[in-house]
Design a protein around this motif. Structure first.
Motif, PDB file in Angstrom:
ATOM      1  N   SER A 329       5.755  -2.632  -0.381  1.00 48.87           N
ATOM      2  CA  SER A 329       4.433  -2.278  -0.707  1.00 48.87           C
ATOM      3  C   SER A 329       3.272  -1.049  -0.674  1.00 48.87           C
ATOM      4  O   SER A 329       2.919  -1.048  -2.068  1.00 48.87           O
ATOM      5  N   ARG A 330       3.611  -0.575   0.051  1.00 48.37           N
ATOM      6  CA  ARG A 330       2.425   0.885   0.019  1.00 48.37           C
ATOM      7  C   ARG A 330       3.704   2.252  -0.126  1.00 48.37           C
ATOM      8  O   ARG A 330       3.085   2.722  -1.084  1.00 48.37           O
ATOM      9  N   ILE A 331       5.137   1.968   0.340  1.00 48.41           N
ATOM     10  CA  ILE A 331       5.368   2.836  -0.155  1.00 48.41           C
ATOM     11  C   ILE A 331       6.360   3.600  -1.136  1.00 48.41           C
ATOM     12  O   ILE A 331       6.225   5.235  -1.561  1.00 48.41           O
ATOM     13  N   GLY A 332       6.262   3.048  -2.093  1.00 49.40           N
ATOM     14  CA  GLY A 332       7.193   3.157  -3.128  1.00 49.40           C
ATOM     15  C   GLY A 332       8.402   3.729  -3.009  1.00 49.40           C
ATOM     16  O   GLY A 332       9.069   3.398  -2.331  1.00 49.40           O
ATOM     17  N   GLY A 333       8.143   4.828  -3.709  1.00 50.63           N
ATOM     18  CA  GLY A 333       9.258   6.383  -3.790  1.00 50.63           C
ATOM     19  C   GLY A 333       9.677   6.489  -2.220  1.00 50.63           C
ATOM     20  O   GLY A 333      10.871   7.736  -2.243  1.00 50.63           O
TER      21      GLY A 333
END
Length: 556
Positions: A329-333
């Motif tokens: 949910s935090r790391i994105g790409g």
């Protein structure tokens, strides 16, 4: 059934992106293989065992520090960034290792310790001489408070204040680790330029990447503000033991400073000049996922970041799911690098299995780790299912353990030598007394024993790694969790419309998974080494077992 998802190994990956979903085998050089029979592992010993690693099916090796060092922290206190410590060999030995690894198709990553040096490094000796020499500001120096105490409340991970008084300059210097490991001052442009040049030296020698030790420790708060206290309810919830007061602070000012991003940009620009090289940043932070996301976002920072989140003592299906979903949910790409063990933590078979867990637990943990979205680091000996060695106090070598004994016994128990031959003296690691003892239970799990056993943990690793490499969904696909029974996990990896269902039973008793019709047709996959029973849309997975299937759309 036919495996319709099989493909050529990493065929969909660009050659420069081998690291995305790649599997890296961590070698602790002093404990891997001893070629000159002095009791300490060395580079020629590693070279002699590279065929073993290649046969395992990994993509790369990561070498923990082998640079010249007084070895007060076993190589993480560097006194010369451009030379091999004599206990490990020579630069020529390193070049031979790289050449042989490349012949075998293995990439070579080295462990760069950029945040601090040894106090025996010539730079520090010059810096501490006086306040006006050319390197006077290369380290973090500060005046005492009016009462003579350290400039702030920062603590060392290894215990006590992070400030050491120096009688030459009549100032304190910063050390986030041992007092013999002074921190470099990355606010100084000459320091930043020098460290990039140290990296370039090894890239020019042919290394394929860097594992960056304590990558968020490079910069400190210029104002030297005090760290605030941590919520006492959260103390001890990370990799720092309760016995260590370091865990009582929120580390707001002594690391993870915003200036670090510009240095990571410069470091990535250097790496981009060497195609197919990569970086792994070790991130130890109060907000690890936020920092990992920040450090791996875009194409001008780290390629991937290493998380400690599965290196804790907490072990449950719920914890693993919450951890992975929180990171996703935090790391994105950005791109994570997962591990369940390394040279700094208790071995996973003892930490999560209590030391008497069956070999089946090692196998299911391996399959789980290698099925997460991200790259993976495997620590030497995990492929043998090794447990934590019990080292008596009088045999301890680790300063961390000596300081916090007996509540925390340090890191020696996970650093004991690799057992190669069960019947040989010291399990074939060395003909001399090793620097740490080889436990009898490790000799019983030696490579030669497991090599001859088709059902061993070692052969399970070999089988699964080969199988995984043929499934792009498991190498680089997305991940989505679905509901699972208690003490079990279930998720779907997807890439280019190819979907793989992965089920894991973390209990010793069989678990039944009832799969929703919306998942589509279920095609069991073979070749991974696990068995389960599929009846209609229910799968019964044995204790400490796993199940993998292709998911396909059903016709209307």
């Amino acid at each position: 059934m036919n495996d319709r998802l099989a493909s050529v190994r990493h065929a969909s990956l660009k050659p420069t992106e081998w690291w995305r979903g790649g599997v890296i085998y961590q070698i602790y050089p002093r404990s891997f293989a001893d070629a000159n029979s002095d009791g300490t592992g060395d580079l020629p010993g590693i070279t002699s065992r590279l065929d073993y690693i290649a046969q395992l099916g990994v993509d790369a090796i990561w070498l923990s520090p082998f640079f010249r060092s007084p070895m007060k922290d076993f190589g993480y206190d560097v006194s010369d960034y451009r030379d091999v410590d004599p206990i490990f060999g020579t630069l020529a030995d390193f070049d031979a290792l790289v050449e042989r690894a490349h012949q075998l198709g293995l990439k070579v990553l080295i462990d760069k310790v950029l945040s601090h040096t040894s106090d025996e490094h010539p730079w520090f000796r010059e810096s501490r001489a006086d306040r006006t020499n050319p390197r006077a500001d290369w380290y973090v120096w500060a005046d005492p408070k009016p009462d003579g105490t350290p400039p702030n409340n920062w603590l060392s991970i290894f215990g006590g204040s992070a400030w050491q008084w120096d009688s030459r300059r009549c100032q304190y210097y910063l050390h986030n680790f041992l007092a013999s490991q002074p921190d470099l001052n990355f606010h100084h442009p000459d320091v930043r330029a020098q460290m990039l040049d140290e990296v370039k030296f090894w890239l020019d020698r042919g290394v394929d990447g860097l594992r960056l030790d304590t990558v968020n420790f490079y910069f400190h708060d210029r104002l030297l503000r005090d760290n605030p206290p941590k919520d006492v309810r959260k103390v001890g919830m990370d990799a720092i033991p309760l016995s260590n007061p370091y865990g009582f602070q929120r580390h707001v000012y002594d690391k993870s400073q915003p200036e670090n991003l510009a240095f990571l940009n410069a470091l990535r620009a250097l790496l981009d000049r060497y195609p197919a090289t990569t970086t792994i940043g070790e991130v130890a932070d109060d907000d690890p996922f936020g920092t990992m996301a920040e450090y791996t976002t875009g194409t001008d920072r780290l390629h991937k970041a290493y998380t400690f989140s599965l290196l804790t003592h907490e072990f449950s299906a719920t914890y693993i799911r919450q951890t992975v979903e929180a990171l996703e949910s935090r790391i994105g790409g950005g791109w994570p690098c997962w591990s369940i063990g390394n040279h700094d933590v208790e071995r996973v078979m003892s930490r999560w299995g209590g030391g008497r867990a069956p070999a089946a637990l090692a196998k299911v943990l391996m399959a789980l780790l290698l099925s997460l979205r991200g790259s993976v680091c495997i620590y030497q000996g995990e492929e043998l299912g090794l447990t934590e060695a019990q080292i008596p106090f009088e045999a301890l070598r680790d300063p961390y353990g000596i300081t916090f004994w007996p509540e925390f016994k340090g890191r020696d128990g996970c650093r004991t030598p690799m057992p190669w031959t069960s019947s040989a003296e010291h399990a074939g690691f060395s003909r001399a007394q090793p620097w740490l003892p080889v436990p009898a239970e490790h000799a019983a799990r030696a490579v030669d024993v497991q090599d001859a056993d088709p059902d061993s943990v070692l052969n399970a690793y070999r089988r699964f790694l080969v199988w995984r490499s043929a499934h792009t969904s498991l190498v680089k696909g997305s991940i989505r969790f679905i509901d699972a029974p208690p003490n079990a996990l279930a998720w779907i990896r997807e890439h280019d419309h190819q979907r793989v269902l992965a089920l894991f039973n973390l209990s010793e008793r069989p678990a039944r998974f009832d799969l929703d019709a919306s998942l589509g047709a279920i095609e069991p996959l073979s070749g991974h080494g696990f068995t389960a029973q599929l009846a209609d849309r229910s799968v019964t997975v044995p204790g400490y077992g796993a199940f993998f299937a292709g998911l396909h759309p059903t016709s209307a």
